[in-house]
Write an enzyme that holds these catalytic residues in place. Structure first.
Site, PDB file in Angstrom:
ATOM      1  CG  ASP A  60      -2.298   0.355   1.013  1.00 25.85           C
ATOM      2  OD1 ASP A  60      -2.539   1.486   0.548  1.00 25.85           O
ATOM      3  OD2 ASP A  60      -3.185  -0.467   1.300  1.00 25.85           O
ATOM      4  CG  ASP A  86      -5.104   5.347   0.965  1.00 23.10           C
ATOM      5  OD1 ASP A  86      -5.880   4.408   1.147  1.00 23.10           O
ATOM      6  OD2 ASP A  86      -5.190   6.444   1.569  1.00 23.10           O
ATOM      7  CD  GLU A 143      -9.313   3.888  -1.617  1.00 25.68           C
ATOM      8  OE1 GLU A 143     -10.275   3.585  -0.909  1.00 25.68           O
ATOM      9  OE2 GLU A 143      -8.406   4.653  -1.230  1.00 25.68           O
ATOM     10  CG  HIS A 155      -9.035  -1.944   4.199  1.00 23.84           C
ATOM     11  ND1 HIS A 155      -8.781  -1.980   2.830  1.00 23.84           N
ATOM     12  CD2 HIS A 155      -8.714  -0.701   4.607  1.00 23.84           C
ATOM     13  CE1 HIS A 155      -8.311  -0.811   2.465  1.00 23.84           C
ATOM     14  NE2 HIS A 155      -8.261  -0.010   3.512  1.00 23.84           N
ATOM     15  CG  ASP A 156     -11.752   1.213   3.220  1.00 18.58           C
ATOM     16  OD1 ASP A 156     -11.297   1.267   4.374  1.00 18.58           O
ATOM     17  OD2 ASP A 156     -11.123   1.580   2.214  1.00 18.58           O
TER      18      ASP A 156
HETATM   19  C1  GLC Z   1      -8.556   4.677   1.883  1.00 16.75           C
HETATM   20  C2  GLC Z   1      -8.317   3.452   2.708  1.00 16.75           C
HETATM   21  C3  GLC Z   1      -9.009   3.621   4.027  1.00 16.75           C
HETATM   22  C4  GLC Z   1      -8.397   4.810   4.732  1.00 16.75           C
HETATM   23  C5  GLC Z   1      -8.458   6.054   3.842  1.00 16.75           C
HETATM   24  C6  GLC Z   1      -7.539   7.114   4.345  1.00 16.75           C
HETATM   25  O1  GLC Z   1      -9.885   4.838   1.537  1.00 16.75           O
HETATM   26  O2  GLC Z   1      -8.744   2.314   2.011  1.00 16.75           O
HETATM   27  O3  GLC Z   1      -8.927   2.483   4.828  1.00 16.75           O
HETATM   28  O4  GLC Z   1      -9.068   5.049   5.920  1.00 16.75           O
HETATM   29  O5  GLC Z   1      -8.045   5.790   2.530  1.00 16.75           O
HETATM   30  O6  GLC Z   1      -6.211   6.750   4.122  1.00 16.75           O
END
Ligand code: GLC
Length: 545
Positions: A102, A204, A270, A337-338
């Site tokens: 990541d 991210d 992402e 994980h979200d």
């Molecule tokens: C992304 C991650 C998430 C995190 C956010 C801030 O959406 O997947 O888990 O809280 O970014 O970094």
């Protein structure tokens, strides 16, 4: 040479996301670590995945469980050290697998040395590395943006009299990517990990790194849900100026050029947003990201969240196939994980099995989320135990802890995740004594066995890896989704029944075939396709003659 060997590893492979806190604890503190991942590589190799993606393991005060990075070039002691990481990378590569990490470019931790310098004074050389602005004349924040995690996207720093921007928690100040020094320093962190053997990056919130140059107010969203928590300023606005600015693509091209300094690396982003804007992240001619994450099978197309409906899921795939230019390789995600676990989202394990068959037989790279292969649902976490800042700030129903619970390895106390006398950082499912890897790998009809067989079949079947995709209509009931994957002479048919009762698919044009795999794992037989009977929530893969 077959088409199969021409594909790149990130096209041919299946990615498996590991949330390091929750995979395997070897130090006895109730939190997983990198050594734990090393110890479970045999499992992952046997399962049949090709690449692992690790959620952040960098030094972090854990205000957002590692997405607040205090040092991009080290390992959080809770998880191990750089030597452990090197052993992990070597062990992954020894198995012919790839390692993706990541990368969190949009914000650091407020404990990162860059931010400590930046906030020390207005004339510090690193002041401009972050986004500082004066208060409005009345003392309020510079604009109306809200944080994803509740409250304003700005925090006032009394000692220097300015606000800094953070679209997540206030401990995640945002870097100023318009500053060339920031860009150079961040691109160097990519090189640091590529030199250590990292094969790819999951980037991210990459669409957030460039914001509107004038930081204009976002418009009010007239369709915002009613009953939002009072502090949810974010959902009351339309996200126009804080993300997905056209200028971000120049940055992405530079990121890609950095990846291309090393052979065969892969950039995954992402990203959300409407298809026509999302597709731009591949670059105009493929000079952008290799795989902008495609969450639409999970989230829907933005109008309403994904529901268990054959036509809705098919619509997502068809729209994707129609939108992608030739150079762009598709990809699909069903959990992370979200988000809500897929078993919970789609209504149960029977549906999750059909969804797994879909994910692993579509054209494009699938990303799996740890624990989905044993059917872990959202696990209730008592309100007083909520850890996720999103849940703490916006209410229990927004907590992401429920999808981050520890992996369940066996039936022993604490599921083989951590020692019996230690409290795991989050709870297990109530049925972990039967929902665990040890038991389910011995059960020829478990969802784990289904994943294993789907992964094996995918790897052995060029039509599934690189074949074309064609949905069928004639003879297909409305609550079924049927498609062909064709490569040269080989043709595979995937027939998925989304109904809670049996259905007949009538494909007389296709003659005979052989059922290679059913989501129920109880049939492998020759069939006539003029009347293919599917049981309730059953999916089959059929090799056509
Ligand atoms: C992304 C991650 C998430 C995190 C956010 C801030 O959406 O997947 O888990 O809280 O970014 O970094």
């Amino acid at each position: 040479m077959t088409q199969k060997t021409e594909l790149k590893w990130w096209q041919r492979g299946v990615v498996y996301q590991i949330y390091p806190r929750s995979f395997k604890d070897t130090t006895g503190n109730g939190v997983g670590d990198l050594q734990g991942i090393i110890e479970k590589l045999d499992y992952l190799e046997h399962l049949g995945v090709d690449a692992i993606w690790l959620s952040p393991f960098y030094p972090s005060p854990m205000a957002d469980f590692g997405y607040d990075v205090a040092d991009y070039c080290d390992v959080e002691p809770l998880f191990g050290d750089l030597a452990t990481f090197d052993r992990l990378a070597a062990a992954v590569h020894a198995r012919g697998m790839k390692i993706i990490v990541d990368w969190v470019p949009n914000h650091t931790s407020d404990q990162h040395k860059w931010f400590i310098e930046s906030r020390s004074s207005r004339d510090n050389p690193k002041r401009d590395w972050y986004i500082w602005r004066d208060p409005k004349p009345d003392g309020s924040p510079p604009n109306n943006w809200g944080s994803f995690f509740g409250g304003p996207a700005w925090t006032f720093d009394p000692s220097t009299g300015q606000y800094y921007m953070h679209q997540f928690v206030k401990e995640q100040p945002e870097l100023n990517w318009r500053n060339p020094e920031v860009k150079a320093a961040m691109l160097d962190t990519l090189r640091f990990w590529m030199r250590r053997g990292v094969d790819g990056f999951r980037m991210d919130v990459i669409g957030l790194v460039i914001k509107d140059a004038a930081l204009r107010d976002n418009p009010i969203n007239p369709h915002a849900p009613v009953n939002l928590p009072e502090n949810d300023l974010f959902s009351r606005l339309i996200q126009v100026y804080n993300m997905d600015q056209d200028e971000v693509h120049a940055v992405i091209r530079e990121i890609r050029a950095t990846l291309d300094e090393f052979p065969d690396r892969c950039g995954i982003g992402e990203l959300w947003g409407p298809l026509d804007r999302w597709v731009k992240y591949y670059g105009e001619h493929g000079e952008g990201l290799h795989l902008p994450f495609n969450f639409r099978l999970m989230d829907g197309m933005g109008i309403k969240p994904m529901t268990w409906d054959a036509q809705t899921l098919r619509g997502v795939v068809d729209a994707m196939e129609a939108t992608l230019p030739d150079f762009a390789w598709p990809n699909y995600v069903l959990g992370n994980h979200d988000r809500m676990r897929m078993v919970t989202r789609f209504g149960g394990e029977a549906q999750a099995r059909v969804a797994a068959m879909l994910l692993l037989t579509l054209r494009g790279t699938p990303t799996l989320y740890y624990g989905d292969e044993i059917g872990i649902p959202d696990v209730p976490v008592p309100p007083e135990k909520i850890q996720d800042p999103q849940g703490v700030n916006l209410g229990a129903e927004r907590s992401r802890d429920v999808c981050r619970t520890p992996m369940q390895w066996d039936a022993s106390p604490n599921a083989g995740f951590c020692p019996p006398d230690v409290e795991p950082w989050l709870p297990f499912t109530a049925d972990y004594a039967t929902r665990n890897v040890a038991l389910m790998s011995q059960d020829s009809t478990s969802i784990l066995t289904l994943y294993h067989q789907l992964l094996a079949m995918r790897q052995e079947t060029p039509a599934l890896l690189s074949g074309s995709y064609r949905p069928l209509d004639e003879g297909v009931p409305v609550d079924c989704y049927v498609y062909l994957r064709e490569e040269g002479e080989t043709r595979y048919l995937v027939a998925l029944n989304f109904a809670a009762e049996g259905r007949q698919v009538l494909l007389s044009a296709f003659g005979q075939g052989r059922v290679m795999l059913s989501t129920h794992l109880d049939r492998e037989e020759d069939i006539a396709l003029d009347a293919l009977a599917l049981r309730a929530n059953e999916g089959v893969v059929v090799a056509l003659r």
